[in-house]
Design a protein around this motif. Structure first.
Motif, PDB file in Angstrom:
ATOM      1  N   GLU A   1      12.759  69.701  48.036  1.00 27.92           N
ATOM      2  CA  GLU A   1      13.532  68.844  48.930  1.00 27.92           C
ATOM      3  C   GLU A   1      14.956  69.370  49.098  1.00 27.92           C
ATOM      4  O   GLU A   1      15.486  69.408  50.213  1.00 27.92           O
ATOM      5  N   TYR A   2      15.560  69.794  48.011  1.00 25.77           N
ATOM      6  CA  TYR A   2      16.973  70.206  48.042  1.00 25.77           C
ATOM      7  C   TYR A   2      17.161  71.551  48.713  1.00 25.77           C
ATOM      8  O   TYR A   2      18.158  71.779  49.403  1.00 25.77           O
ATOM      9  N   LEU A   3      16.192  72.460  48.519  1.00 23.31           N
ATOM     10  CA  LEU A   3      16.367  73.823  49.012  1.00 23.31           C
ATOM     11  C   LEU A   3      15.575  74.117  50.278  1.00 23.31           C
ATOM     12  O   LEU A   3      16.017  74.940  51.089  1.00 23.31           O
ATOM     13  N   ASN A   4      14.404  73.495  50.434  1.00 29.12           N
ATOM     14  CA  ASN A   4      13.548  73.852  51.566  1.00 29.12           C
ATOM     15  C   ASN A   4      13.593  72.850  52.708  1.00 29.12           C
ATOM     16  O   ASN A   4      13.359  73.222  53.860  1.00 29.12           O
ATOM     17  N   VAL A   5      13.865  71.585  52.380  1.00 27.83           N
ATOM     18  CA  VAL A   5      13.914  70.561  53.421  1.00 27.83           C
ATOM     19  C   VAL A   5      15.344  70.334  53.881  1.00 27.83           C
ATOM     20  O   VAL A   5      15.655  70.443  55.068  1.00 27.83           O
ATOM     21  N   GLU A   6      16.217  70.009  52.928  1.00 22.72           N
ATOM     22  CA  GLU A   6      17.643  69.900  53.259  1.00 22.72           C
ATOM     23  C   GLU A   6      18.202  71.305  53.523  1.00 22.72           C
ATOM     24  O   GLU A   6      17.717  72.285  52.979  1.00 22.72           O
ATOM     25  N   GLU A   7      19.239  71.408  54.333  1.00 21.64           N
ATOM     26  CA  GLU A   7      19.786  72.722  54.688  1.00 21.64           C
ATOM     27  C   GLU A   7      21.144  73.004  54.075  1.00 21.64           C
ATOM     28  O   GLU A   7      21.587  74.155  54.054  1.00 21.64           O
ATOM     29  N   ALA A   8      21.818  71.991  53.544  1.00 19.89           N
ATOM     30  CA  ALA A   8      23.208  72.178  53.107  1.00 19.89           C
ATOM     31  C   ALA A   8      23.323  73.234  52.012  1.00 19.89           C
ATOM     32  O   ALA A   8      24.217  74.090  52.055  1.00 19.89           O
ATOM     33  N   PHE A   9      22.429  73.196  51.033  1.00 24.25           N
ATOM     34  CA  PHE A   9      22.540  74.121  49.904  1.00 24.25           C
ATOM     35  C   PHE A   9      22.297  75.561  50.338  1.00 24.25           C
ATOM     36  O   PHE A   9      23.095  76.456  50.058  1.00 24.25           O
ATOM     37  N   VAL A  10      21.187  75.816  51.024  1.00 25.13           N
ATOM     38  CA  VAL A  10      20.859  77.198  51.379  1.00 25.13           C
ATOM     39  C   VAL A  10      21.841  77.761  52.406  1.00 25.13           C
ATOM     40  O   VAL A  10      22.151  78.959  52.379  1.00 25.13           O
ATOM     41  N   LYS A  11      22.343  76.920  53.285  1.00 31.48           N
ATOM     42  CA  LYS A  11      23.332  77.415  54.247  1.00 31.48           C
ATOM     43  C   LYS A  11      24.629  77.789  53.534  1.00 31.48           C
ATOM     44  O   LYS A  11      25.243  78.816  53.833  1.00 31.48           O
ATOM     45  N   ALA A  12      25.055  76.955  52.578  1.00 30.99           N
ATOM     46  CA  ALA A  12      26.273  77.266  51.833  1.00 30.99           C
ATOM     47  C   ALA A  12      26.092  78.524  51.000  1.00 30.99           C
ATOM     48  O   ALA A  12      26.996  79.357  50.886  1.00 30.99           O
ATOM     49  N   LEU A  13      24.908  78.698  50.425  1.00 29.90           N
ATOM     50  CA  LEU A  13      24.659  79.835  49.535  1.00 29.90           C
ATOM     51  C   LEU A  13      24.505  81.135  50.305  1.00 29.90           C
ATOM     52  O   LEU A  13      25.042  82.166  49.912  1.00 29.90           O
ATOM     53  N   PHE A  14      23.773  81.086  51.416  1.00 25.38           N
ATOM     54  CA  PHE A  14      23.374  82.324  52.081  1.00 25.38           C
ATOM     55  C   PHE A  14      24.166  82.672  53.338  1.00 25.38           C
ATOM     56  O   PHE A  14      24.095  83.816  53.791  1.00 25.38           O
ATOM     57  N   THR A  15      24.892  81.725  53.926  1.00 21.61           N
ATOM     58  CA  THR A  15      25.489  82.027  55.233  1.00 21.61           C
ATOM     59  C   THR A  15      26.999  81.877  55.275  1.00 21.61           C
ATOM     60  O   THR A  15      27.598  82.103  56.323  1.00 21.61           O
TER      61      THR A  15
END
Length: 430
Positions: free
Chosen positions: A126-140
């Motif tokens: 849910e935190y990494l694959n459904v929500e986008e805030a974490f992965v966008k902050a980490l990767f972009t």
């Protein structure tokens, strides 16, 4: 009141994690993850730890505990791979790794009965694959990326027409490592709890050097020799997996063997391709349009949908297709090259080579400058009011518009601050 107090410890821990360039947006899902990985007391203690490596004596001073009791706590956290313990000249030092690549993954890199891994997998999804805030902050965010792709070495032309640095080869990482550990793939293990895992091998997550030594010591990875690790790299390539690792030239800490369906780095690369979330290799596959039959093998092999089938514009055969590459989406991994039955693909120079940080320290500082967290690296002793004040001051100054930054530098009178601002101006930051 007790519940509110316990939750405040997790909020403090989240704030501590976000003083690093690789943080974790403080959402309810994050607190639920942290509650599975840390007891309330552990959350309160870990929230006080410095960013840079520290020894037992410093942790004891920060916590107000005796060194024996502090070392017991640190050992328990290291046994669960929440902390890494590293060799140093005066014994051991400890460091709290970021959530990713770090203790999020470590929690799923072996089978465990001390935590509910199924529930953890659901929360991670849910935190990494459904929500986008974490992965966008980490990767972009910023220009310096956490990870980069290594070229599939069998795809390189045998005639030596490409200039290939050692740093572009996963085999070089293996051959120069001081320790090598192999664990379960976090991504596919997570997906297996959700009934979504693919058939790619699980035992392929590779760590190196001091990170590997710590994980091996505490049973989160098994030690392997370079020969076996090279064989595992070859097996991963046979399954069409992409080798994705830490974005540094020297002393790489991890290499993941990634599939396009389970692995977060490739999912993010596909979802946010226009933001270039991972650094690519310096190569691109080139399609031989005369040889291409439009069979679609390369399209199926590409994990980020950079290959498509289009009309061959053949008047004699109007239904004929051929492959076309979208260079902006392409990782340059080369996994498509060997699957072409007509040998119609070859790797060529991309034309631009992204500058790779020399080592982890270089990468972390570069990311901190870009993400506005450098002050926390420089003034890391949060237990001291003076460090907290200087971190707040420097953080505020670095966020000012360029003209106000220069005025502030003159008032502070710091040569070091002058140098930081000059570097920011040279990079064109606003």
């Amino acid at each position: 009141m007790a519940h509110r107090t316990a939750r405040s410890g997790y909020a403090d821990l989240a704030e501590r994690l976000n003083r690093c360039p690789q943080g974790a947006p403080p959402q309810e899902l994050l607190f639920r993850i942290l509650e599975l990985l840390f007891s309330p007391r552990e959350a309160e203690l870990v929230a006080q730890l410095p960013i840079r490596p520290f020894n037992v004596a410093r942790a004891a001073r920060i916590w107000g505990l005796g060194e024996v009791e502090a070392e017991t706590v640190l050992d328990e956290l290291a046994n669960r791979a929440v902390l890494l313990d590293l060799p140093s000249g005066n014994g051991r030092t400890f460091v709290l790794p970021p959530p990713m690549a770090g203790f999020f993954e470590f929690s799923m890199m072996r089978l465990r009965s001390d935590i509910d891994q199924r529930l953890l997998a659901e929360l991670f999804y849910e935190y990494l694959n459904v929500e986008e805030a974490f992965v966008k902050a980490l990767f972009t965010t910023g220009e310096t990326r956490l990870g980069r792709v290594f070229v599939s070495e069998p795809a390189l032309p045998p005639d030596g027409t490409l200039f290939v640095l050692d740093a572009d080869r996963a085999s070089h990482v293996v051959e120069t490592a001081t320790a090598i550990g192999v664990s379960l793939c976090y991504c596919r293990h997570k997906m297996s709890h959700l009934g979504r895992a693919c058939s790619a091998p699980l035992d392929l997550c590779m760590t190196f050097n001091n990170t590997a030594a710590s994980l091996i010591r505490h049973g989160h990875a098994r030690a392997v020799e370079p020969v076996e690790c090279l064989e595992l790299l070859a097996a991963a390539r046979e399954h069409g997996l992409v080798q994705f690792g830490e974005n540094v030239q020297e002393r790489v800490n991890f290499i993941c063997n990634c599939c396009g369906c389970c692995c977060e780095a490739l999912i993010v690369a596909r979802r946010f391709a226009n933001l270039h979330p991972v650094h690519t290799t310096p190569y691109l596959p080139e399609v031989d349009v005369e040889a291409c039959t439009g069979c679609g093998a390369c399209v199926a092999a590409c994990p980020v949908e950079a290959m498509t089938l289009v009309s061959a514009n053949d008047p004699a055969r109007p239904k004929r297709k051929r492959s076309r590459l979208e260079p902006e989406r392409c990782l340059g991994c080369g996994v498509c090259v060997p699957v072409c039955p007509e040998h119609g693909l070859r790797l060529v120079e991309r034309g631009t080579r992204v500058l790779t940080p020399v080592d982890t320290a270089h990468r972390v500082v570069a990311m901190a400058v870009e993400r506005g967290t450098l002050q926390h690296l420089l003034f890391d002793a949060q237990e001291h009011a003076g460090h907290r004040l200087m971190a707040a001051l420097l953080g505020a100054v670095l966020k000012l518009p360029p003209v106000k930054r220069l005025l502030a530098a003159g008032q502070v009178g710091s040569r070091y601050l002058d140098a930081l601002i000059a570097r920011a101006e040279a990079r064109g930051e606003s």
